[in-house]
Design a protein around this motif. Structure first.
Motif, short mmCIF file in Angstrom:
data_model
loop_
_atom_site.label_atom_id
_atom_site.label_comp_id
_atom_site.label_asym_id
_atom_site.label_seq_id
_atom_site.Cartn_x
_atom_site.Cartn_y
_atom_site.Cartn_z
N VAL A 1 -15.09 15.36 -17.16
CA VAL A 1 -15.70 16.22 -18.30
C VAL A 1 -14.84 16.02 -19.50
O VAL A 1 -15.05 16.05 -20.83
CB VAL A 1 -15.73 17.61 -17.89
N PRO A 2 -13.45 16.12 -19.53
CA PRO A 2 -12.57 16.04 -20.71
C PRO A 2 -13.03 14.42 -21.49
O PRO A 2 -13.17 14.38 -22.58
CB PRO A 2 -11.35 15.87 -20.38
N VAL A 3 -13.51 13.56 -20.71
CA VAL A 3 -13.46 12.36 -21.40
C VAL A 3 -14.73 12.36 -22.19
O VAL A 3 -14.58 11.95 -23.46
CB VAL A 3 -14.01 11.22 -20.23
N PHE A 4 -15.84 13.00 -21.69
CA PHE A 4 -17.09 13.14 -22.43
C PHE A 4 -16.91 13.92 -23.56
O PHE A 4 -17.49 13.89 -24.74
CB PHE A 4 -18.41 13.44 -21.36
N HIS A 5 -16.31 15.13 -23.29
CA HIS A 5 -15.97 16.23 -24.20
C HIS A 5 -15.45 15.58 -25.52
O HIS A 5 -15.91 15.80 -26.55
CB HIS A 5 -15.21 17.37 -23.56
N GLY A 6 -14.39 14.53 -25.26
CA GLY A 6 -13.42 13.98 -26.45
C GLY A 6 -14.55 13.16 -27.40
O GLY A 6 -14.25 12.89 -28.21
N LEU A 7 -15.64 12.52 -26.46
CA LEU A 7 -16.50 11.61 -27.41
C LEU A 7 -17.73 12.37 -27.79
O LEU A 7 -18.66 11.88 -28.40
CB LEU A 7 -17.03 10.66 -26.18
N GLY A 8 -17.76 13.82 -27.74
CA GLY A 8 -18.75 14.55 -28.35
C GLY A 8 -20.01 14.66 -27.61
O GLY A 8 -21.06 15.19 -27.95
N ILE A 9 -19.97 14.52 -26.28
CA ILE A 9 -21.15 14.51 -25.24
C ILE A 9 -21.02 15.79 -24.35
O ILE A 9 -19.88 16.16 -23.84
CB ILE A 9 -21.01 13.34 -24.15
N HIS B 1 -23.42 0.53 -26.14
CA HIS B 1 -24.80 1.07 -25.88
C HIS B 1 -25.31 2.28 -26.95
O HIS B 1 -26.36 2.85 -26.75
CB HIS B 1 -25.19 1.58 -24.38
N GLY B 2 -24.31 2.32 -27.76
CA GLY B 2 -24.79 3.05 -29.01
C GLY B 2 -24.67 4.56 -28.53
O GLY B 2 -25.45 5.46 -29.35
N LEU B 3 -24.25 5.11 -27.54
CA LEU B 3 -24.06 6.39 -27.35
C LEU B 3 -23.08 7.36 -27.73
O LEU B 3 -23.08 8.44 -27.76
CB LEU B 3 -24.19 6.36 -25.87
N VAL B 4 -21.93 6.46 -28.23
CA VAL B 4 -21.07 7.07 -29.06
C VAL B 4 -20.73 6.32 -30.34
O VAL B 4 -20.94 5.03 -30.03
CB VAL B 4 -19.85 7.54 -28.41
N THR B 5 -20.15 6.71 -31.27
CA THR B 5 -19.91 5.86 -32.39
C THR B 5 -18.59 5.17 -32.10
O THR B 5 -17.77 5.73 -31.41
CB THR B 5 -19.74 6.82 -33.66
#
Length: 402
Positions: A183-191, A391-395
């Protein structure tokens, strides 16, 4: 003359018939034994497993905050892990290996244990690390995802603008807590993260049989979670599956009513080819190959459901993603250790060969089964971040900030 010859041959014929009868009985006994073992093996595959101890606590030093365990391929791994125990503490976090012998491993305790604690010797080593969502210190809410069987509990961790979600799917014999470390990985990327449960996992509703279908039915509960995300405003959904959660995620990608919303899959130590997995595990148990083949036959047969306790035959052909690789439509990142020890990585390699246009594989070593994050968190996190960026899912800016 004829009578004397017949008389002479009679004892020989009796011996032959007796030998054939003995051989037939012995063969029947062997086949019956193998059949019994095959049925037990088949039943074990589909029955939700209780956690069983796989190591022992040899010493607990509360003054130095260290713990000494029996040495196993898991307990000797570098990194941070969890330890299921019983007594005054039910779960401990353990850190780096301090010292080791051929039989023991001493590790740093990351959970403070007081001198009055009483903990049983038997324990189960775990890659979960986090046991409860509160440990992440991130805002979250408990949710219920409506499925055909009833409400499935989930945790929702909002992040970013809420357009991109990741749905986390745990593995066999685990619960959604297995997924918390991601969870923290994705949270830090705004997901935004939705960590879900599914039928027969001990938290979600139970099916009539109460058994696993190895992804053949469980994907429907995760599909309900994708629908939940859509209703909450998700524009893109990434699905991440761990172990059997990988099999569920792949079935979801092939069958979901919300395939248009799914933009990619991330699979950690995934179960891709069940026949290969069962063959491997049987070899580890030194079981004869015919027993494995018979167990697979039993699992896949309608007539054997009463023996296995499953509600229906396992549709191995439908679950064979390698045979159905041409149907895949979403980019897939696979993370797998070549010395997994439970789910062999062969099928992960084969999936790349089958669909090199969609599938990327990052091969680990030493890390074992679903412990890649624990073993090398920096590499694991970096690989996922690069794939999401690619894949353009985060900047790139979000990835750099991470």
């Amino acid at each position: 003359m004829v009578e004397s010859r017949r008389a002479a041959s009679t004892p020989y014929a009796v011996v032959v018939r007796t030998a054939l009868a003995v051989i037939s009985m012995a063969l029947g006994a062997v086949l019956a034994l193998w059949g019994g073992i095959a049925v037990r093996m088949a039943r074990k595959v589909v029955t939700p497993a209780a956690r069983i101890p796989d190591c022992r606590i040899l010493e607990l030093d509360t003054s130095a905050q260290t713990i000494t365990l029996t040495r196993t391929p898991d307990t000797e791994l570098p990194g941070r892990y969890g330890l299921f125990t019983s007594g005054t503490e039910r779960y401990l976090k353990v850190g780096s290996v301090l010292t080791e012998t051929p039989e023991t491993v001493k590790r740093k305790l990351l959970t403070h244990v007081g001198p009055q604690s009483r903990i049983a010797r038997d324990a189960a080593f775990s890659g979960w690390y986090y046991e409860r969502p509160e440990e992440l210190h991130l805002a979250f809410s408990p949710e219920l995802v409506g499925s055909a069987l009833g409400p499935c509990p989930a945790w929702l961790f909002p992040a970013g603008d809420g357009d991109t979600w990741v749905i986390q799917v745990h593995g066999r014999g685990a619960t959604r807590a297995e997924c918390l470390r991601a969870v923290p990985v994705f949270h830090g990327l705004g997901i935004t993260s939705l960590v879900v449960s599914y039928r027969n996992d001990g938290e979600a509703p139970r099916s009539r049989s109460g058994t696993y279908m190895l992804g053949a039915t469980e994907w429907r509960d995760v599909d309900a979670a994708v629908g939940f995300a859509r209703r909450r405003g998700a524009k893109k959904v990434i699905v991440m599956g761990w172990s059997m959660g990988g099999a569920i995620s792949l079935q979801l990608a092939l069958n979901s009513a919300h395939r248009d919303l799914i933009v990619g899959l991330i699979l950690d130590s995934p179960a891709i080819d069940w026949r290969n997995i069962l063959d491997y595990q049987a070899r580890e148990l030194k079981l004869p190959a015919p027993i494995t083949r018979l167990a697979i036959t039993v699992l896949g047969a309608d007539w054997a459901t009463a023996l296995t306790g499953s509600g229906a035959a396992i549709p191995f052909r439908r679950l064979d993603v390698l045979a159905r690789a041409a149907e895949l439509r979403h980019p897939i990142l696979v993370l797998h250790s070549d010395d997994d020890g439970f789910v062999p990585s062969d099928a992960s390699h084969d999936l790349v060969v089958a669909r090199p246009d969609l599938v990327e594989l990052d091969v680990f070593s030493v890390a074992r089964h679903t412990k890649l994050w624990n073993y090398d968190q920096e590499r694991w996190t970096g690989r996922i971040t690069r794939w999401l960026t690619q894949h353009g899912l985060v900047t790139e800016n979000a990835a750099a900030d991470r």
